[in-house]
Design a protein around this motif. Structure first.
Motif, PDB file in Angstrom:
ATOM      1  N   LEU A 266       0.457  -0.827   0.164  1.00 40.29           N
ATOM      2  CA  LEU A 266      -0.479   0.266  -0.177  1.00 40.29           C
ATOM      3  C   LEU A 266       0.815   1.048  -0.256  1.00 40.29           C
ATOM      4  CD1 LEU A 266      -2.981  -1.121   2.425  1.00 40.29           C
ATOM      5  CD2 LEU A 266      -2.803  -0.999   0.328  1.00 40.29           C
ATOM      6  N   HIS A 267       2.373   1.133   0.024  1.00 40.92           N
ATOM      7  CA  HIS A 267       2.982   2.348  -0.239  1.00 40.92           C
ATOM      8  C   HIS A 267       4.079   2.289  -0.466  1.00 40.92           C
ATOM      9  CE1 HIS A 267       5.427   6.032   1.916  1.00 40.92           C
ATOM     10  NE2 HIS A 267       5.533   5.187   2.082  1.00 40.92           N
ATOM     11  N   ALA A 270       4.139  -0.117  -4.133  1.00 41.45           N
ATOM     12  CA  ALA A 270       2.808  -0.285  -5.142  1.00 41.45           C
ATOM     13  C   ALA A 270       3.357  -0.211  -6.953  1.00 41.45           C
ATOM     14  CB  ALA A 270       1.856   1.474  -5.069  1.00 41.45           C
ATOM     15  N   ARG A 301      -7.828  -4.526  -7.076  1.00 40.96           N
ATOM     16  CA  ARG A 301      -7.564  -3.115  -6.357  1.00 40.96           C
ATOM     17  C   ARG A 301      -6.710  -2.324  -7.308  1.00 40.96           C
ATOM     18  NH1 ARG A 301      -7.190   0.866  -1.010  1.00 40.96           N
ATOM     19  NH2 ARG A 301      -9.626   0.248  -0.946  1.00 40.96           N
ATOM     20  N   LEU A 302      -7.130  -1.340  -8.503  1.00 42.83           N
ATOM     21  CA  LEU A 302      -6.171  -0.893  -8.786  1.00 42.83           C
ATOM     22  C   LEU A 302      -4.755  -0.222  -8.230  1.00 42.83           C
ATOM     23  CD1 LEU A 302      -6.427  -0.089 -12.333  1.00 42.83           C
ATOM     24  CD2 LEU A 302      -8.077   2.025 -11.822  1.00 42.83           C
ATOM     25  N   MET A 303      -4.149  -0.679  -9.175  1.00 40.30           N
ATOM     26  CA  MET A 303      -3.293  -0.659  -7.732  1.00 40.30           C
ATOM     27  C   MET A 303      -2.668   1.264  -8.399  1.00 40.30           C
ATOM     28  SD  MET A 303      -3.137  -2.227  -5.591  1.00 40.30           S
ATOM     29  CE  MET A 303      -1.502  -1.714  -4.812  1.00 40.30           C
ATOM     30  N   GLY A 304      -1.666   2.150  -8.313  1.00 40.13           N
ATOM     31  CA  GLY A 304      -1.027   3.111  -8.420  1.00 40.13           C
ATOM     32  C   GLY A 304      -1.919   4.191  -8.865  1.00 40.13           C
ATOM     33  N   PHE A 305      -3.369   3.462  -8.179  1.00 39.97           N
ATOM     34  CA  PHE A 305      -4.281   4.750  -8.180  1.00 39.97           C
ATOM     35  C   PHE A 305      -4.929   4.786  -6.480  1.00 39.97           C
ATOM     36  CE2 PHE A 305      -7.611   5.995 -11.931  1.00 39.97           C
ATOM     37  CZ  PHE A 305      -5.923   5.798 -12.328  1.00 39.97           C
ATOM     38  N   GLY A 306      -5.100   6.468  -6.595  1.00 39.38           N
ATOM     39  CA  GLY A 306      -5.386   6.590  -5.135  1.00 39.38           C
ATOM     40  C   GLY A 306      -4.561   7.641  -4.109  1.00 39.38           C
ATOM     41  N   HIS A 307      -5.038   7.908  -3.156  1.00 38.86           N
ATOM     42  CA  HIS A 307      -3.728   7.931  -2.452  1.00 38.86           C
ATOM     43  C   HIS A 307      -4.460   8.905  -0.839  1.00 38.86           C
ATOM     44  CE1 HIS A 307      -0.193  10.527  -1.137  1.00 38.86           C
ATOM     45  NE2 HIS A 307       0.505   9.622  -1.814  1.00 38.86           N
ATOM     46  N   ARG A 308      -3.909   8.890  -0.668  1.00 36.15           N
ATOM     47  CA  ARG A 308      -4.573   8.647   1.124  1.00 36.15           C
ATOM     48  C   ARG A 308      -4.582  10.508   1.667  1.00 36.15           C
ATOM     49  NH1 ARG A 308      -4.268   7.156   6.645  1.00 36.15           N
ATOM     50  NH2 ARG A 308      -5.900   5.866   5.433  1.00 36.15           N
ATOM     51  N   ARG A 311      -6.299  14.382  -3.374  1.00 33.42           N
ATOM     52  CA  ARG A 311      -7.627  13.983  -4.048  1.00 33.42           C
ATOM     53  C   ARG A 311      -8.079  14.751  -5.155  1.00 33.42           C
ATOM     54  NH1 ARG A 311      -8.444   9.478  -1.009  1.00 33.42           N
ATOM     55  NH2 ARG A 311      -8.646  10.112   1.074  1.00 33.42           N
ATOM     56  N   TYR A 353     -16.824   5.630 -10.293  1.00 30.77           N
ATOM     57  CA  TYR A 353     -16.514   5.281  -9.125  1.00 30.77           C
ATOM     58  C   TYR A 353     -15.383   6.187  -8.442  1.00 30.77           C
ATOM     59  CZ  TYR A 353     -14.211   1.699  -6.168  1.00 30.77           C
ATOM     60  OH  TYR A 353     -14.062   1.191  -5.042  1.00 30.77           O
ATOM     61  N   ARG A 357     -14.384   9.492  -5.764  1.00 33.14           N
ATOM     62  CA  ARG A 357     -13.596   9.275  -4.539  1.00 33.14           C
ATOM     63  C   ARG A 357     -13.070   9.878  -4.581  1.00 33.14           C
ATOM     64  NH1 ARG A 357     -17.550   5.329  -5.250  1.00 33.14           N
ATOM     65  NH2 ARG A 357     -18.053   3.458  -3.731  1.00 33.14           N
ATOM     66  N   ASN A 362      -1.169   8.013  -9.073  1.00 32.96           N
ATOM     67  CA  ASN A 362      -0.092   8.330  -8.062  1.00 32.96           C
ATOM     68  C   ASN A 362       0.887   8.301  -9.338  1.00 32.96           C
ATOM     69  OD1 ASN A 362       0.587   5.895  -7.395  1.00 32.96           O
ATOM     70  ND2 ASN A 362      -1.154   4.855  -6.194  1.00 32.96           N
ATOM     71  N   ASP A 364       3.475   5.698  -8.681  1.00 29.56           N
ATOM     72  CA  ASP A 364       4.069   4.955  -9.004  1.00 29.56           C
ATOM     73  C   ASP A 364       2.949   4.112  -9.609  1.00 29.56           C
ATOM     74  OD1 ASP A 364       5.283   4.272  -6.939  1.00 29.56           O
ATOM     75  OD2 ASP A 364       3.683   3.771  -5.279  1.00 29.56           O
TER      76      ASP A 364
END
Ligand code: ACO
Length: 429
Positions: A266-267, A270, A301-308, A311, A353, A357, A362, A364
């Protein structure tokens, strides 16, 4: 008059100080809350907790802004180099030509591993993951240079310039030595005439010391990847580094711990996960659309997408996306997984979707494609992230060493058994 926030708990009111950062971010200072009220705050995953005041990196995740020491990441990517950015991140200012030259020489002087570190690395079990090798290797460096790793804060600060240059420089040789040992090849020494990335690529892949075959575009692409990873404020690995440093541990111990924290999927892991995912999609004959559907249903999970924090589009991903095109063109490589990555991005960015969200690519998402094209084995991708992030970890170590007063020690809400009597083994059934 300083601003305060009123907190009401039952019938009591507490006036809490408000801290305002230089970019107008605001925080409610709860450091005296427990003393005043017996309450602590609860924030699983720390998403709403500021753990420190820092002057290294500024991120505005909603606007997609990233700055090191006040300089915009896009401007640095365009005009700076990794080593120059290292000095900026470490010490707060862009270096003069003389300072940069002195740093380059210091880095060059630490490029080759002490024999005992080399032997230790080559003696690790053969299935050791390259991230574990790097973490062990950095600790071993501290052992080889005990004067730089004393756990006496004043002494470690005094020798920080050397410790930082050593870690930034020798991490390349640790990675390359292990990679070559796996293939049964001897290590290749660094060449004082070569640049930071050119030397690293040569230590990894060249047939011998005389081999001159690293195209400039390739070392430039790697330099950019390192620069884009140099710091990212209080992420999992940097917070780990600061946590370790807060106990008084030396830079080698702190960076080795941060390296372990970076390893997870997750860090920093990825970037490896992205390539695995793209390969699987390619092999299944999907153009990306089916995978997006399964991610939406929570099956993958779409890896390389999303970030804490972001946004919005991760600004580093934007830079790497165009660098990816350039690097593939320079290498003359056509990559089917790069086409799949583009398709995934296109589909996801139009899908409610992902829009609702606020899930964007990201850093990666594209770094793995470039690293694969450069010839790096997938299991070294996270190591390359660590090499790029080393100056950030070290800058945070230094910030703690200069300003940190307290050991970091969060509290908890205990949810386990309440007091119960011990039951002897014969009565337990
Ligand atoms: N694919 C599909 N859905 C996702 C993804 C994704 N990559 N990321 C988040 N979501 C969904 C979640 O399922 C959740 O949906 P829900 O509200 O219906 O339950 C919602 O988006 C929020 O997700 P969280 O996991 O709560 O978001 P968080 O901020 O905790 O996680 C993280 C951020 C860990 C990066 C996450 O987006 C993720 O796992 N991404 C893939 C791994 C990755 O690329 N990591 C690299 C991060 S960058 C770095 O470290 C350099």
């Amino acid at each position: 008059m300083s601003e305060t926030a009123d907190l009401r708990i039952n019938d009591e009111s507490y006036a809490l100080n408000v801290i305002t950062g230089t970019e107008k971010e605001q925080a409610i200072d709860i450091s005296l809350l427990r003393k005043q009220s017996k309450f602590i705050t609860f924030d699983d995953g720390y998403g709403n907790t500021g753990s420190c005041e820092s002057s290294v990196t500024f991120i505005d995740g909603d606007k997609g802004i990233l700055r090191y020491r006040g300089y915009d990441i896009a401007e640095l990517a365009e005009q700076s180099t990794f080593l120059e950015t290292c000095l900026l991140v470490l010490y707060g200012e862009l270096p003069t030509a003389i300072e940069l030259d002195a740093f380059k020489q210091r880095v060059a002087s630490y490029a080759n591993l002490p024999e005992e570190v080399m032997v230790a690395i080559r003696g690790l079990p053969k299935n050791t993951h390259p991230m574990a090798v790097l973490s062990c290797g950095i600790q071993a460096l501290g052992g080889a240079y005990p004067d730089l790793a004393t756990n006496d804060r004043a002494k470690d600060l005094e020798r920080f310039d050397d410790a930082a240059a050593l870690i930034i420089s020798a991490s390349r040789a640790i990675t390359a030595s292990w990679h070559r040992a796996q293939k049964g090849e001897d290590s290749i020494s660094a060449d004082a005439d070569k640049g930071y990335c050119e030397n690293f690529l040569s230590m990894m892949f060249s047939a011998n010391e005389k081999d001159a075959g690293i195209p400039k575009e390739v070392s430039n692409a790697l330099d950019l990847i390192f620069l884009l990873h140099a710091d990212h404020e209080q992420n999992c690995s940097t917070s780990t580094c600061r946590m370790i440093a807060s106990g008084g541990a030396n830079p080698f111990a702190s960076v080795a711990g941060a390296t372990s924290a970076l390893w997870g999927p997750l860090h920093g892991g990825a970037n490896m996960a992205v390539i695995r995912m793209l390969n699987e999609i390619h092999e299944s004959g999907d153009d990306g659309s089916r995978f997006v559907e399964s991610a939406k249903q929570g099956k993958s999970r779409l890896m390389g997408f999303g970030h804490r924090v972001y946004r919005n589009y991760d600004p580093r991903a934007k830079i790497l996306k165009s660098a990816c095109d350039d690097a593939l063109a320079a290498l003359g490589v056509s990559s089917p997984i790069s086409d799949i990555a583009r398709k995934l991005e296109e589909v996801a960015l139009q899908d409610p979707y992902f829009i609702e969200r606020k899930l964007y690519p990201n850093v990666d998402f594209y770094s793995g494609i470039i690293l694969q094209a450069l010839g790096f084995p997938t299991n070294t991708f996270t190591v390359l992230f660590a090499l790029g992030r080393a100056p950030g970890w070290l800058a945070h170590w230094r910030e703690i060493a200069l300003n940190g007063k307290k050991i970091h020690r969060p509290r908890q809400i205990y949810q386990g058994e309440t007091l119960r009597p011990y039951v002897g083994i014969s009565e337990r059934g």
